[in-house]
Design a protein around this motif. Structure first.
Motif: not given
Lengths: 235, 249
Positions: A125-126, A128-135, B57, B59, B82, B85-86, B92, B96, B98
């Protein structure tokens, strides 16, 4: 000879002891660094998204490497290196590189598994969270996943370092040369001193054991310091 | 609430398919999502509703169909996902956040890293959002010290930091203790009032009834029924939907 007197005699050879300690540590810690670098690269290959054929090929190579290294004894690997792979160094004036490379390659396989499983222990999930923000994958890995994996990996990495430091004692079975002179590692020196002072064998063994113990205790202290540093990040 | 939704399309999904090997999870989903619309997606577990949301998106990689977002078919492997996705926020079930970063750094990471904002701008925005949810004193706290409700509200504003065109919610209240569901739903209601476009996979029928403009029932990998909540809950037509509603209401 009484043990006390044996000890006194052993300490007369303290320069020889320190020199052998030095060689053991050079072999161990250079191998640790090589092993760590190999481990990081192999773990990177194992966790990289298997998008293209090149990554897949490297993935198989890494699998083979880890299987072979973990599947054969360290001592056998060392002798294979000494007698076959790096045979050109066998009679050279400087052959410290043989155990360094052997132990480095050996440790790399274990480090790879440690690092890979450490990264695997971080919840997906960590990422996925990063990727979902566009990182990107790499940025998320670097900023989010790896910092969390390090915390998990530190105790196991130190475990591997400790095992490696002690395992380097098997180099006493090959003749080490530095600038054309035979040198000894920490365990090899036992035999050397025994030749010079046949009566001090027991004391030499005890002294060597204590030196190993002190080094390992120092490593454990460093481990605890690093672990505490990462704990502070918690709350 | 229908009056506030415009005709402008945010997401256009045509024939979306997803299969795991031979197992087809999504068997062709068509749906248009308009600006300012709140779409609630319900369905029995395993029906593919979460997979559908995660395909939006990418995933999950869809295996067929198209998703048009900002004029581009984002299923196309050549698009820079990417970048898109921004503008597609996601929240979630398991929050999730960080875990290695403080709340503030959670909020700053993406906008600063992606150079969408300077650190100062991002910080100002983050403080404003934290104030809005009443958690500004938690800026320097680590996620492990927060309650589930707090985590989820911060996860929502983390997505808001990117100023998304649409927000996807994947069962945002399912992992929460009952007493914390309200605070998260209230924040989501506020977003709906502010015309945020939202796609919400949920088990909260109350939320679907009250806040959604449209409720979608997915079953067996296809949309079986979709209508305004009043019609959806008052006069369901599909047999499976009737059966499902009788169980959950």
């Amino acid at each position: 000879m009484p043990f006390g007197e044996q000890l006194k005699l052993v300490f007369e050879y303290k320069e020889l002891l320190f020199a052998s300690l030095g060689y053991s540590m050079i072999i161990a810690f250079t191998a640790v660094i090589i092993g760590f670098v190999i481990g990081v690269i192999c773990a990177g290959v194992k966790i990289a998204p298997k998008g293209n054929i090149i990554v897949k090929i490297f993935d198989k190579i890494v699998d083979l490497y880890i299987t072979v290294i973990r599947g054969t004894p360290m001592l056998v690997q060392l002798f294979l290196m000494y007698s076959i792979v790096l045979v050109s160094f066998k009679y050279s004036d400087n052959n410290l590189i043989v155990p360094i490379i052997s132990f480095g390659i050996n440790s790399g396989a274990y480090m790879a598994e440690i690092i890979r499983s450490g990264i695997g222990s971080v919840d997906n999930g960590q990422m996925e969270a990063g990727r979902s923000l566009g990182l990107g994958w790499f940025t998320t890995m670097w900023k989010v996943v790896i910092p969390q994996a390090i915390k998990v990996v530190v105790p196991t990495i130190f475990n591997e370092i400790i095992i490696l430091v002690k395992e380097t004692s098997v180099v006493s079975l090959i003749a080490l040369q530095v600038d054309g002179e035979q040198v000894y590692d920490l365990f090899g020196i036992v035999e050397k001193i025994q030749m010079l002072e046949p009566a001090c064998y027991n004391a030499t063994l005890v002294v060597i054991a204590v030196i190993y113990l002190v080094i390992i205790i120092l490593l454990t202290v460093i481990q605890k310091l690093i672990e505490r540093r990462f704990k502070k990040n918690e709350r | 609430m229908n009056d506030k939704t415009s005709q402008e399309l945010v997401l256009q999904v045509n024939g979306l398919k997803k299969a795991w090997g031979k197992h087809e999870v999504l068997r062709g989903i068509d749906i248009d999502i308009h600006k300012g619309e709140v779409v609630a997606i319900i369905g029995p577990s395993g029906c593919g509703k979460s997979t559908f949301l995660r395909c939006l998106n990418r995933l999950e990689e869809p295996t067929g169909g198209e998703i048009i977002f900002n004029g581009e078919n984002i299923i196309n492997k050549k698009v820079n996902i990417n970048k898109h996705r921004q503008k597609i926020g996601m929240v979630f079930q398991q929050f999730n956040l960080f875990n290695n970063l403080t709340v503030m750094k959670n909020l700053l990471l993406a906008p600063v890293q992606l150079k969408l904002k300077t650190k100062e701008e991002a910080k100002a925005k983050a403080l404003e959002l934290l104030k809005r949810i009443g958690l500004e004193e938690k800026a320097d706290a680590y996620p492990s010290t927060l309650s589930g409700g707090q985590k989820q509200r911060i996860a929502i504003i983390r997505a808001l930091m990117m100023e998304p065109d649409v927000m996807l919610f994947d069962e945002p209240t399912s992992a929460l203790d009952p007493e914390m569901v309200g605070e998260v739903l209230d924040l989501m209601k506020d977003l709906a009032k502010e015309n945020m476009t939202m796609v919400v996979v949920t088990h909260e029928m109350g939320f679907a009834k009250e806040v959604a403009n449209r409720v979608v029932f997915i079953d067996d990998g296809v949309i079986k029924e979709q209508s305004a909540p009043k019609e959806f809950f008052g006069n369901p037509k599909d047999e499976r939907l009737k059966e499902f509603l009788s169980k959950v209401l």
